[in-house]
Design an enzyme around this catalytic site. Structure first.
Site, PDB file in Angstrom:
ATOM      1  N   ARG A 524     -16.917 -13.093  30.270  1.00 19.99           N
ATOM      2  CA  ARG A 524     -17.094 -14.295  31.092  1.00 19.99           C
ATOM      3  C   ARG A 524     -16.859 -15.547  30.268  1.00 19.99           C
ATOM      4  O   ARG A 524     -17.185 -15.598  29.083  1.00 19.99           O
ATOM      5  CB  ARG A 524     -18.521 -14.364  31.646  1.00 19.99           C
ATOM      6  N   SER A 585     -21.535  -9.211  21.663  1.00 25.48           N
ATOM      7  CA  SER A 585     -22.490  -8.091  21.689  1.00 25.48           C
ATOM      8  C   SER A 585     -21.969  -6.862  20.947  1.00 25.48           C
ATOM      9  O   SER A 585     -21.869  -5.759  21.519  1.00 25.48           O
ATOM     10  CB  SER A 585     -22.831  -7.748  23.143  1.00 25.48           C
ATOM     11  N   ASP A 639     -27.522 -11.411  22.745  1.00 18.11           N
ATOM     12  CA  ASP A 639     -28.122 -11.657  24.062  1.00 18.11           C
ATOM     13  C   ASP A 639     -29.628 -11.902  23.995  1.00 18.11           C
ATOM     14  O   ASP A 639     -30.181 -12.607  24.833  1.00 18.11           O
ATOM     15  CB  ASP A 639     -27.800 -10.514  25.034  1.00 18.11           C
TER      16      ASP A 639
END
Length: 899
Positions: A524, A585, A639
């Site tokens: 994203r 990540s 995250d």
């Protein structure tokens, strides 16, 4: 006058509907802890939570206290589906006056009956007397039970009034009397009333029975209710038989408009005026009396027996239930009516006989109709609380009114179906009275107790004590210290990685910030606008083709920059240099806020030329190649840190981030003076704990069960991320599956027959735990889809046990997570020298958000383990997007302040 009398004894259908509604309301009051004391329908828990399944076997002794007899029974079950139980019994007449004497004398007599019965029944050569002999006690009086073998008598009835018993535990009174007889091998293990005994008698021969009605001298009903609705008992799983004690229904006046003058007379002449008003309209002890008073009233009005001396009718009890049955069951002619009335000394005319017969039929028909109304209330309640469209259920029936009045069954079925058309009851006549059922209650109690012992043996290792959790908390604290130490960091199982994030949001951040969230095949790009009015966001998802994921590093990062340019163009932001927070990540070694070396690719990525390189620099190089100047990479975050920062904008006290989803991790703000792996002592830095690997050094071996070991060995990384494998969503379903397999092997589940699907690894998804645990009180309905998916044939009891397994596994996960968090908050409190710490945890992850009990169990355990810390939990919104942008915003704010 006759027609008026008959109308008063006939209750219209619309009034029966109202009565049914009142009965349901009173049932709900009786089940509620708050209103139980005021309810007339007492709804007493019996602690009978299971019906027979056919595997029960052994010898079971029964003692049944009847109106003027003691009935003893020895039942032998063979585990053959209860199709051919062997029974021996003996009936003892009670001495005159014992029902009005001392309670001790009554129980001594019962024990003597047991002793004599055993002496005559059991051959001493067989040495059966050396075996424990469980006894079920049928005690047909209102008791408050707190266990299956503990019940205090609330009140006597049916002509009994023994002293020194009300308020006492009748099970203990009987056991003491039995011990006096030196019958030390006889154990009273269950007490029930005759209604419950009837239900269990009718549950034999492979037909589960969940409702029972006794239509006798008194009247009562019991049924299997959802246990979580029985608030007066502690049991919340499965079902429990509830003894309604519906005889007192209407004692609050709700039956006043259908109470006839004849009922009023019967009530006033009884030993308990104003009490048990429903029972006095339906019990065979009272029906003859109702007829007697109706005949007296009609004679006074000269409607019958004109010119006849009716002095005999003024004698209480002269018109018996047998008289009533003889009259109503004589369908042809009036010969039997004449015989009955003549035997009473009355001289009836033919017209008198016809009218007496009409009155008797009206009284008995009304009693049957009222029984049907009570049954309809119970059936509708069961249907509603089980969320069924149609309830099909077996109803056991027993008693003088049922056996003596042939139309009782017809009226019971037809009226109950009119009042509850959604319910389809099947009536089962009780055989051998309630004694056989008492043996079944006793047998089921022993079977359930044996099952419980085996279940506890299987689940015991998963149940953590407070001492266990305190030890985990202490071990986590030790590993944290090792991870922070410069010399010990390399060997610590909790890595305590510096993130170089030194501040949380303070609310003064302003501007537009980009965020890039790369963690899989989709990524994203977001723009986050921070203003005085709050945060607004726009985002777009882009796909990374497999060829690029597995191509060169340059091609991968060029593709990412192309997507960023596309997004900024669509948002009219190309000409603006925007700070960017990068959520990456994948395993990295972070050496600065904007500098992190890729350790290895995961999740299907294998782009060349990236491992060992600074991923932020790779992104900058791609931007330079594409001549894109509309962004400046400020920070790289994971995250967990993003979650803390996302919540930190809404709550400045948020200094901890927690992820509990597919995986688990935590971060928190540590004092720089304690971070030995980074130069400098001033201020604070967010530490990414990477606590999933806690225990990889063996320190948690003591809480690893055989199930955990099997799950660990079948993962792609055996021996690694061991704490995560006890907590996170990726593994909980598989732990449950391993337990279900062992329980099936031990014949505790699914009749010992696992489906091939259940033997498939990872087929039991963690989302199943949420569905199963959410199904409080309604397991079979909610779990049907899961059972179908797994090709499992499960009984109601199987479903209850499956839910217990899921609850055990998810509770342990929440408790371990809380123990880890307790170590964090206690360290923060001690770091700051505070007696009481107030802190907020920003939390994300599907397990925390979607599981019905996880968050509650986590918070409760944390409060217990860290009582000096006031911890608030705040759900994160988009930690990897919004959180990354806020890291960039805070870094920009700090940079501007320094300038």
């Amino acid at each position: 006058q006759i027609q008026r009398a008959l109308r008063s004894l006939s209750i219209p259908l619309d009034r029966l509907h109202i009565m049914k509604g009142h009965m349901i309301q009173d049932m709900c009051k009786g089940l509620s802890r708050q209103t139980h004391a005021q309810a007339k329908v007492r709804m007493l828990p019996t602690y009978i939570c299971s019906t027979p399944n056919g595997t029960e076997k052994g010898n079971f002794l029964v003692v049944e206290l009847c109106q003027n007899q003691v009935r003893t029974l020895l039942v032998t079950l063979y585990g053959d589906g209860n199709m051919s139980p062997q029974m021996m019994y003996k009936i003892f007449d009670m001495p005159e006056g014992i029902t009005q004497g001392e309670g001790e004398a009554l129980f001594d007599f019962i024990a003597q009956c047991v002793s004599q019965f055993l002496a005559e029944t059991i051959n001493s050569d067989t040495k059966k007397s050396e075996e424990r002999l469980p006894l079920g006690f049928v005690f047909p009086f209102t008791c408050q039970q707190t266990q299956l073998d503990k019940a205090e008598l609330l009140s006597w009835s049916k002509g009994f009034n023994c002293s020194g018993v009300v308020g006492k535990d009748v099970v203990q009174l009987l056991q003491s009397a039995i011990n006096k007889q030196e019958l030390c091998h006889v154990d009273v293990v269950a007490l029930m009333n005759d209604t419950v005994g009837t239900m269990m008698t009718c549950s034999m021969e492979g037909r589960p029975c969940e409702v029972a009605i006794v239509a006798d001298k008194g009247s009562n009903c019991c049924f299997m209710a959802e246990a979580y609705l029985v608030e007066t008992a502690d049991e919340t799983s499965g079902r429990m038989c509830v003894n309604t004690e519906w005889g007192c229904f209407g004692d609050d006046g709700t039956l006043n408009d259908v109470f006839t003058p004849y009922d009023v007379c019967v009530d006033e002449e009884s030993c308990n005026p104003g009490e048990k008003r429903f029972e006095k309209m339906v019990g065979s002890l009272y029906l003859g009396e109702i007829v007697r008073h109706a005949l007296i009233a009609l004679t006074t009005e000269k409607a019958i027996f004109t010119g006849t001396d009716i002095a005999v009718l003024k004698e209480k009890g002269v018109f018996t239930m047998q008289h009533v049955l003889d009259i109503v069951n004589n369908e042809e002619g009036i010969t039997e009516v004449i015989r009955v009335l003549d035997s009473l000394g009355l001289q009836p005319t033919e017209r008198d006989c016809g009218r007496v017969q009409q009155i008797c039929r009206a009284v008995v028909g009304r009693a049957a109709t009222l029984h049907a109304t009570g049954l309809a209330a119970i059936l509708s309640y069961m249907c509603q609380t089980r969320e069924l469209e149609t309830l099909m259920v077996n109803v056991g029936v027993e008693g003088e009114l049922y056996t003596g009045y042939p139309r009782f069954e017809e009226i019971l079925l037809s009226v109950s179906r009119l009042l509850s058309p959604e319910c389809l009851p099947t009536l089962l006549p009780s055989r051998d009275g309630s004694g056989r059922g008492a043996a079944m209650v006793t047998a089921v109690a022993l079977r359930v107790a044996a099952l419980r012992r085996e279940v506890n043996e299987v689940l015991g290792p998963l149940k953590l004590t407070r001492a266990d959790l305190e030890k985990v908390q202490a071990l986590m604290r030790e590993e944290m210290e090792r991870g922070l130490g410069k010399e010990t960091n390399e060997t610590a199982s909790v890595r305590m990685l510096p993130t170089f994030v030194s501040h949380t949001p303070d609310g003064t951040e302003r501007g537009d910030f980009l965020a890039l969230d790369l963690g899989g095949t989709n990524f994203r790009v977001l723009v986050v606008r921070v203003t005085e009015d709050g945060i607004t966001m726009a985002s777009e998802i882009y796909v990374i083709p497999a060829a690029i994921m597995q191509g060169t590093g340059e091609a991968l990062f060029d593709h990412i920059i192309d997507c960023i340019i596309d997004f900024q163009t669509k948002q009219n932001l190309v000409t603006t240099m925007l700070p960017l927070g990068f959520t990456f990540s994948f395993p990295c070694k972070q050496v600065g806020l904007d500098k992190a070396l890729l350790l290895t690719w995961t999740k299907g990525f294998s782009a060349s030329g990236c491992v060992g390189q600074d991923v932020v620099q790779l992104l900058r190089d791609a931007a330079q190649r594409k001549r894109h100047t509309g962004m400046q990479v400020i920070a790289l975050v994971n995250d967990t840190v993003g979650t803390m920062m996302s919540c930190g904008y809404d709550d400045p006290k948020c200094e901890i981030g927690l992820i509990v989803g597919t995986g688990t991790n935590a971060c928190y703000m540590e004092e720089m003076r304690n971070v030995g792996t980074v130069e400098g002592d001033q201020g604070r830095m967010c530490i990414n704990m990477e606590w999933g690997a806690f225990g990889d050094n063996g320190c948690l071996d003591h809480i690893f069960t055989s199930f955990d070991k099997v799950v660990d060995e079948t993962t792609i990384n055996p021996g690694k991320q061991r704490f995560e494998k006890l907590i996170s969503g990726m593994y909980l379903g598989e732990i449950v599956r391993q337990i279900l397999l062992v329980m099936t092997e031990k014949q505790l589940l699914f009749q010992g027959r696992p489906s091939p699907k259940l033997q498939t690894r990872n087929i039991f998804q963690t989302k199943f735990l949420s569905t199963i645990e959410l199904s409080n009180g309604l397991p079979l309905r909610q779990m049907r889809a899961i059972l179908h998916e797994l090709d499992l044939e499960a009984s109601f009891e199987d479903c209850v046990l499956m839910r217990e397994v899921c609850q055990t596994v998810s509770l342990r996960a929440a408790q371990l997570c809380a123990a880890g968090l307790a170590a964090v908050v206690e360290k923060m409190r001690e770091n700051r020298g505070q007696d009481q710490l107030s802190v907020t945890v920003g939390v994300d992850g599907t397990l925390y958000k979607l599981h019905p009990c996880f968050s509650q169990n986590l918070q409760k355990t944390l409060k217990d383990l860290a009582p000096n810390c006031n911890v608030t939990f705040l759900l994160s919104e988009d930690g990897s997007g919004k959180g990354a942008a806020l890291v960039a915003a805070v870094a920009s704010r700090a940079a501007n302040a320094m300038q």
